[in-house]
Design a protein around this motif. Structure first.
Motif, short mmCIF file in Angstrom:
data_model
loop_
_atom_site.label_atom_id
_atom_site.label_comp_id
_atom_site.label_asym_id
_atom_site.label_seq_id
_atom_site.Cartn_x
_atom_site.Cartn_y
_atom_site.Cartn_z
N ILE A 94 0.65 -1.03 -0.07
CA ILE A 94 0.00 0.00 -0.16
C ILE A 94 0.77 1.27 0.08
CG2 ILE A 94 -1.60 1.32 1.45
CD1 ILE A 94 -2.58 -1.27 2.36
N VAL B 135 -3.35 10.68 2.50
CA VAL B 135 -4.48 9.77 2.79
C VAL B 135 -4.07 8.33 2.13
CG1 VAL B 135 -6.33 11.18 3.49
CG2 VAL B 135 -5.70 10.84 1.19
N GLU B 136 -4.35 7.14 3.04
CA GLU B 136 -4.18 6.07 2.42
C GLU B 136 -4.59 5.70 1.25
OE1 GLU B 136 -6.04 4.13 5.54
OE2 GLU B 136 -4.44 4.08 6.88
N GLU C 279 -2.03 1.57 -4.76
CA GLU C 279 -1.29 1.88 -6.26
C GLU C 279 -2.50 2.11 -7.10
OE1 GLU C 279 1.56 -1.16 -6.78
OE2 GLU C 279 2.04 -1.28 -4.85
N MET D 79 -4.87 4.15 -7.32
CA MET D 79 -5.78 4.92 -7.08
C MET D 79 -5.28 6.40 -7.47
SD MET D 79 -8.33 5.68 -4.26
CE MET D 79 -8.98 7.22 -3.66
#
Ligand code: MGD
Ligand code: SF4
Ligand code: SF4
Ligand code: SF4
Ligand code: SF4
Ligand code: SF4
Lengths: 244, 458, 771
Positions: C33, C38-39, C42, C44
């Motif tokens: 990840i 913000v978390e 890959e 996104m």
């Protein structure tokens, strides 16, 4: 983020085989157009598909539908065989496919008893103008790699992030969280949510439908893959009761 | 019972180096033909790299096809080397001597062919496979997935390749020195380097002998593991139910020996025909290998039978559907009959006759047939296995290899032939020292009333 | 130790590779990840998306949709949760709206023909020029009634503009629909006295008896029906109570569904029972059921008396025993259905599709819909719910199309040289009319020195079979870049109004104001203005007309959107995708049973080995969606085939005839016309019937449709309903012969010779007991 276990409940009794889920998934997930050639080559990609099984002969004939997508197995046969960890299990119960790690051995696809993994035999292509439709949240998979249903992870991520930014809880069944197929399905055959949240619809349905009086079953249960997708039996007054 | 043709050292040197020091008439054309086929296959591979795996006949769900069949086939052939060199050496089978080198070299080239057939061309993104798996992206602390048989199997195959290459090299040293001594100029310089300063001192002979024995012993576990692991590529799978079989490992190994030893017999006949080494490879040798093959083939057939018994015993619908496809549906049924005939029912009865075992032609034909059959065996396990995978009949599939796949399969065959031909041009295919050792070993002297070997074996 | 197989492999792997070097561990997930503000995985890209509410442009049912727009591009269609018709759901066709928007073959500027008609050579002209040319040409024509404006049945404000244009300029307006609903509309009028389609309350019914209508895939308002069908099966969706507790599947008894149709359609497959009926005998079956109900006194006796005109109609003529042979349904089965239908209130009978597409189509539908009177389900929950009048003055839902008979009259007029111009908007009669009608020949024919029809104009944004023959093309905007509205017909049982707004700027905006595409209403208004005809509409543009109409809604000050000022109201309506008032139900006279105006005779058919049952494809329907690749690629639910035209034929019969899948079959009607299509034998069809999907066989369309498959409509006999003149599109019989050719059927299902069966319930498990 941790603590969720995403799951789906599929009520076979409701599915009318309308294919809305299939096209919704194509659109959401940038799946290349399944051309006639691809069908003829048996390489068409449908992350969720409607299988149609025949029973009997005319006039006592039935055609039954069942939607099949990645079962996000808790003990997934596709995972241990991948030499490069391109497919692995994340902490939210998803079977995740990391496209850029995949080298395309197709081992995982062979070992998935549900045949839901699709290989990109060709470079995907669209006419220039149709590219405008592509979802920027989803990677386009180049040729040579494996793909499959992700439970629309991009939606989970985006909605989780938005909820976090806005300081609110993600609601069970929220439209922005639901996978594309679930939102589309006109009959509400598909229900998606967090199995770890006892108040979620999937958890409630699972609780209600598993056990002696429920209709719940797992696809190819005997293989012990422990899917996170629960099917509910089709009701047919004339059926001989199936085993298990 | 062996005939004793005693040859002097000069004659041995002259005859066995005929391929290296002279140019056999057929050699250039054979090499060119193999080369053309190889290059054509490479072209097909290039085309596939450019276009994608789509140019094959693979599809959903038949994700593995010709390449995988070919991979298993060449791994099988590669069992020739260990069987002949290690096992027969450790069991002191004398007849092995003239064929050890050819068998080992065959092993090396068929392993390369296997690597070519599977990891190199089989995967969707070969460039990625090579860069990510070997070496891997360690920077992020993600190791390769050692639970995957696709990590076990390259490891096993690479180990086997390393061991086999060492085997060939160690055994070559004395012979390289002989060539060094018989050549001039650049050639001499090259062989001087290659023979690593071999002078034939007792210490060198001793070390060479010990290395040979050690390698034989160490390579034995590899012998068992390589094809076991290759079989696990299939057997650990639950997807194609027909592969989900515990007997696959021994079944694959014995099948590998069957095809490997047969391939060695084929090569032996070719060595007589092409280089005229009838003084070294005699009907006795063929007779011996023929008898070995009867045992191997029969054991293999037993496992084949067992595999069927286990498959049918469970009465699992997908398993039965797969068997039904193999046996009753055209063209699979035709291939199945052909497979049975060629892998067992034609060759084995032939080998039961002493005259046929001692006939070059009969051995050539029968052992070629075995490998046709064993290729088909792998084909019939792998392809129908993926075509009839499980209960979901909706997804059952079909498969036709494309011309690209056929060309690339031909490429691997051409590669092995080409490799053997080139090798034979540079190195003697029959180990001179080993043959001489055998000659010396057969020298007998009389001590009193007893006749004893003139030299004591290591 | 709990040694699972997975663990075992882990251990084996671990030891095999050397426990020292490797630890048999999983992937450190953190590594997979990407840590970002913000978390973010890959996969996104961040970016702002907006969802705009509008109406689906792809079907006549015009579901309310929301469209995801990012950086000015439409990405994804989903159902509008608020919209009363589909309540958040959508189907395959809605989804493909974005492909229509970005279709590579869209017409991007007004075109004038170069070369011969249909040759496909065009010259771009400016809008000013195009409108001037059209207005000039129309102005030249003395007899305005010789000008025909053919549109799809168009309602809403666009319908109003079209009507005004027709009435004020004097041109003749005709509605065209490939699968016309004349009989259905007439039946609603005759049986229930309703001008608009009622709503069918499938979700609350106990026993659903349907005839011919494939309402779960293409018929009527399929998304609405399918949504209701889910609750009909397993109860209402999960509902959260006031205390936050979640109640799932709040339901009554699971409903039973019996479907009567000559073909095993998607709907038939989903039903509990599929009853095969000989084509055209659906009305007999309905009356047989009625006769049993009356005979046994199971239903409403007053309704029975009214329906039969106090015995003027002798129902015993239709007693199960008497019609069983003709209908192909056993008398016992009919009796059982009648008893169940009457015994499980509320019960609901629906008919349409092929049931109404016979020479006796109207009589069939009348008989079917009368059943609802018999069991007292009209105007009741779980039955037929009449719809109130449109909430907007002067604006209605989509009206009925002109019947086929009128279109045949037009063909005669064209031949006689009485049509001076044909203007088409989303009407494709060249494709949809049977060859026996001779439309194409009449349109292109030459009489007395010139063309029969001197001017053909198309307002289509995509080339199609008719538009490609045009002399002038004035391309309209795509629905997602356009203004519009709809008064849903059938409505949801209360007043509703849907608003269409442009969710993106016109795709061809970049070509400047003189090129690109325009709103059809604006074009008509522009033409009228140039012709100096005052249409008497409020405002200069179509959007003005629309806004004026919405102002009327604002003035009502009730329903889902209320506001202090019109701007807020307008924005509210845009945001919600429309306006509706759940309390504004039907208030007209209660539909009361009356004597059947017609009763079915035996259907008239041609001769041939097989009855031909054409059916609209789930994706491309009657051909309207054939240009959209997603719709072409949709696997037909029954055959899983796509992209082609195939012939469903009984498996055993095919074997007798030596036909295997993919054989190219020639289907010849007794009128001599024939098509070629691929054999698809399966066990789910009667040996006396062949079924062929509609929608392929286009000429002059886009790259995804041209030269693909065959047009089944082209072989149809000209059989009409005697009373309405509607095309009896299910009344043709054909002979089937092998041509010797073979083509693979592009299907998703396996290519194994084995039929996909699941008799042992390995995949689809069944239970007799509902949980
Ligand atoms: N078509 C086109 N391509 C170009 C250019 C162009 O003009 N046109 N310009 C080129 C130039 S000059 C450049 S500099 C590159 C830029 O190319 P990239 O470096 O790829 O630029 P971004 O997409 O801006 O940022 C990369 C990612 O970093 C994430 N990110 C943001 N903040 C952080 C953080 O604090 N930590 C971590 N780990 N991630 C973070 C962002 O969300 C984003 O996903 O593009 C080059 N490529
Ligand atoms: S369904 Fe198949 S792809 Fe999905 S997790 Fe299970 S084994 Fe893997
Ligand atoms: S038990 Fe079966 S499914 Fe699970 S990991 Fe092992 S092989 Fe795979
Ligand atoms: S195809 Fe990709 S994901 Fe599947 S096993 Fe191979 S590398 Fe892993
Ligand atoms: S969950 Fe998402 S990815 Fe999976 S089938 Fe549904 S739409 Fe496709
Ligand atoms: S959308 Fe729903 S009802 Fe339609 S096929 Fe998919 S799962 Fe079945």
């Amino acid at each position: 983020m941790a603590g969720e276990k995403w799951g789906m409940v599929i009520d076979v009794d409701k599915c009318v085989g309308c294919q809305a889920c299939v096209v919704a998934c194509q659109s959401e997930n940038n799946i290349p157009i399944n051309t006639e050639e691809l069908y003829n080559q048996r390489r068409a990609v449908q992350w969720i598909r409607i299988e149609r099984y025949w029973e009997g002969e005319f006039p006592n004939v039935k055609a039954r539908f069942i939607p099949v997508l990645c079962q996000h197995c808790s003990d997934a046969p596709c995972e241990p065989v991948c030499p490069v960890f391109a497919t692995y299990h994340n902490s939210e119960g998803l079977n995740v496919q990391v496209y850029n790690r995949c080298i395309g051995t197709r081992f995982c696809a062979n070992n998935c008893p549900y045949h839901v993994r699709f290989f990109n035999f060709w470079e995907p292509s669209w006419p220039e103008s149709l590219k405008n439709q592509l979802n920027p949240d989803v990677t386009i998979r180049s040729r040579g790699i494996m793909e499959k249903c992700t439970f629309c992870i991009q939606r989970i991520r985006r909605s989780t992030r938005d909820a976090k930014l806005e300081g609110r809880e993600l609601e069970d069944g929220a439209r922005e969280l639901n996978p594309a197929c679930v939102n589309a399905c006109p009959t509400d055959t598909l229900v998606f949510g967090d199995l770890n949240d006892p108040e979620s619809r999937v958890a409630k349905l699972t609780e209600k439908e598993t056990g002696d009086h429920g209709r719940g079953y797992h696809l190819l249960e005997e293989l012990g893959t422990e899917p996170n997708v629960l099917y509910l039996k089709k009701v047919d007054k004339d059926a001989k009761e199936g085993h298990a | 019972m062996q005939e004793h043709v005693q040859l002097d050292q000069k004659q041995i040197n002259r005859e066995l180096l005929n391929g290296v020091l002279q140019m056999p008439k057929w050699w250039p054309s054979a090499t060119v033909i193999a080369f053309i086929i190889f290059i054509t296959g490479l072209g097909a591979f290039g085309y596939m790299l450019n276009k994608g795996v789509g140019v094959t006949g693979l599809n959903r769900p038949v994700y593995w096809g010709f390449f995988m069949v070919n991979f298993v086939f060449w791994i099988g052939i590669s069992h020739a080397g260990i069987m002949i060199s290690a096992i027969l050496r450790l069991t002191q089978a004398e007849w092995r001597r003239p064929v050890t080198r050819a068998a080992e070299v065959l092993t090396v080239f068929s392993l390369m062919a296997a690597l070519m057939a599977a990891p190199l061309v089989h995967v969707g993104r070969p460039w990625r496979a090579d860069l990510w798996v070997f070496p891997y992206d360690f920077a992020r602390g993600i190791w390769i997935n050692i639970r995957s048989p696709f990590i076990w199997d390259p490891s096993a195959v690479m180990t086997y390749l390393t061991a086999s290459t060492l085997f060939v090299l160690v055994a070559l040293l004395p012979d390289l020195a002989i060539i060094r001594d018989r050549s001039k100029g650049f050639t001499r310089a090259a062989y001087s380097v290659l023979c690593l300063g071999w002078r034939g001192t007792p210490r060198q002979w001793k070390l060479q002998a010990v290395a040979g024995i050690l390698l034989s012993a160490l390579v034995l576990p590899v012998f068992v593991s390589v094809h076991s692991i290759v079989s696990w590529d299939f057997a650990v799978q639950i997807g194609p139910e027909a592969w989900h079989s515990t007997i696959f490992a021994p079944y694959f190994i014995i099948g590998a020996i069957h095809s490997g030893v047969s391939a060695v017999a084929t090569v032996m006949v070719l060595m007589v025909w092409l280089w005229g080494w009838k003084n070294y490879i005699t009907p006795d040798h063929l007779d011996a290998i023929g008898r070995l093959l009867i045992v191997v083939a029969t054991t293999w057939f037993f496992f084949f039978f067992l595999e069927w018994v286990f498959a049918i015993y469970s009465l699992e619908a997908p398993e039965l559907a797969m068997r039904d496809l193999q046996v009753f549906q055209w063209p699979w049924s035709g291939l199945f009959v052909l497979f049975l005939l060629t892998a067992f029912f034609i060759p084995v009865p032939m080998w039961l006759f002493r005259n046929l075992r001692r006939s070059l032609w009969a051995m050539f034909i029968s052992t070629i047939l075995v490998n046709v059959g064993m290729w088909l065996e792998r084909f019939l396990i792998i392809i129908p296995g993926t075509m009839r995978r499980g209960h979901m009949i909706f997804d059952w599939g079909s498969y036709h290899p494309s011309i690209i796949e056929i060309l690339m399969v031909a490429m691997t065959f051409a590669w092995v032939v080409l490799g053997m031909l080139l090798f034979s041009k540079v190195f003697p295919l029959i180990p001179l020292f080993d043959v001489k050792e055998a000659m010396v070993g057969r020298d007998e002297i009389k001590i009193g009333r007893k006749t004893v070997p003139a030299s004591i074996r290591e | 130790m709990d040694l699972t197989r997975r663990k075992f492999l882990t251990l084996v792997g671990g030891s095999a590779a050397g426990a020292v070097l490797f630890q048999a561990c999983g992937v450190p997930e953190a590594e997979l990840i990407v840590e970002a503000p913000v978390e973010m995985p890959e996969d996104m890209v961040t970016g702002i998306d907006n969802w705009y509410a509008t109406l689906c442009p792809n079907c006549s049912s015009q579901e309310g949709i929301v469209v995801r727009v990012m950086e000015g591009r439409a990405k994804k269609v989903e159902g509008n949760v608020d919209y009363p018709i589909n309540q958040g759901k959508h189907g395959v066709r809605c989804e493909a709206a974005v492909q229509g928007l970005y279709h590579p073959d869209r017409v991007s500027a007004p075109l004038v023909r170069l070369g011969a008609r249909g040759e496909g050579r065009w010259e771009e002209i400016s809008w000013t020029d195009a409108i001037a040319r059209l207005a000039h040409s129309l102005g030249q024509i003395e007899d305005r009634s010789s000008i025909v404006l053919a549109t799809e049945p168009v309602g809403g404000h666009l319908g109003k503009v079209v009507e005004r244009f027709a009435s004020h300029t004097g041109v003749r307006h005709m509605g065209y629909e490939t699968l016309e609903e004349t009989n259905l509309r007439t039946s609603m009028k005759q049986v229930y006295g309703l001008d608009d389609m009622p709503d069918f309350d499938i979700g609350n019914t106990g026993y659903l008896l349907t005839f011919g209508a494939d309402f779960l895939s293409t018929w009527g308002s399929p998304i609405r029906y399918a949504r209701a069908y889910g609750s009909f099966r397993q109860g209402a969706d999960a509902v959260r109570g006031d205390d936050g507790t979640l109640y799932i599947n709040l339901k009554r008894q699971r409903g039973t569904h019996v479907h009567v149709e000559p073909r095993l359609s998607t709907t038939a497959a989903s039903a509990d029972e599929w009853v095969y009926v000989n084509p055209g005998w659906e009305g007999h079956v309905a009356l047989a059921i009625a006769s049993v109900i009356v005979e046994q006194g199971l239903g409403d006796s007053a309704a029975a008396a009214a329906m039969t005109g106090n015995g003027a109609i002798d129902l015993s003529r239709y007693a199960p025993e008497r019609i069983a042979a003709g209908a192909g349904v056993s008398a016992e089965r009919l009796r059982k259905i009648a008893e169940d239908f009457a015994g499980h209130p509320p019960a609901l009978a629906i008919g349409g599709g092929s049931a109404g597409a016979h020479s006796n189509g109207l009589a069939n539908l009348n008989a079917i819909y009368s059943l609802n009177h018999l069991v007292g389900s009209v105007g009741k929950p779980g039955g037929v719910v009449p719809n109130p009048a449109s909430p907007v003055r002067d604006v209605t839902g989509s009206p009925a199309a002109s019947p086929y008979r009128e279109w045949r009259g037009l063909v005669d007029d064209m031949r006689a040289g009485n049509v001076s111009a044909l203007m088409v908007h989303r009407a494709n009669p060249v494709y949809g009319m049977p060859d026996t009608a001779g439309f194409r020949e009449a349109l292109l024919g030459r009489g007395g020195g010139g063309f029969n029809v001197p001017l053909i104009v198309s307002f289509s944004g995509m080339m199609d079979d008719t538009s490609s023959l045009a002399d002038l093309v004035l391309p309209e905007n795509h629905g997602l870049e356009d203004w519009g509205d709809d008064v849903p017909n059938p409505g949801p049982g209360y007043q509703a109004f849907g608003l269409r707004q442009p969710v993106v700027r016109p795709f061809f905006e970049g070509r400047g104001v003189h090129l690109g595409t325009r709103n059809f209403g604006d074009v008509l208004m522009g033409v009228a203005q140039t012709m100096e005809v005052d249409l008497g509409l409020e405002g200069e543009s179509f959007k003005d007309v629309l806004e004026a109409g919405v102002e009327g809604l604002f003035a009502r000050d009730r329903g889902s959107v209320r506001a202090h000022d019109f701007r807020s109201f307008w924005n509210g309506v845009l945001q919600r995708g429309g306006w509706w008032d759940t309390t504004a139900a039907y208030s007209g006279p209660a539909p009361s049973p009356s004597q059947l105006e017609t009763t079915p005779d035996a259907p008239a058919t041609g001769s041939g080995q097989f009855a031909l049952v054409p059916y609209p494809s789930i994706g491309i329907t009657d051909g309207r969606g054939a240009h959209l690749p997603w719709l072409q690629a949709v696997s037909d639910p029954i055959t899983t085939a796509s992209w082609q035209t195939w012939v469903e034929i009984n498996l055993a019969r095919a074997e007798e005839m030596g036909i295997k899948e993919g054989d190219v079959l020639k289907l010849t009607a007794s009128n001599g016309r024939s098509i070629e299509a691929l054999a698809y034998p399966h066990p789910g069809i009667s040996p006396d019937v062949v079924a062929v999907p509609m929608g392929q066989g286009h000429t002059g369309g886009g790259q995804y449709e041209n030269g693909r498959g065959a047009n089944v409509m082209s072989v149809l006999d000209t059989v009409e309903d005697a009373s309405t003149g509607a095309l009896a599109w299910a009344a043709t019989r054909v002979n089937v012969a092998k041509t010797g050719g073979w083509t693979r059927v592009p299907r998703f299902e396996n290519t194994a010779p084995d039929l996909a069966t699941d008799e042992d319930q390995h995949i689809i498990k069944l239970t007799t007991k509902d949980s």
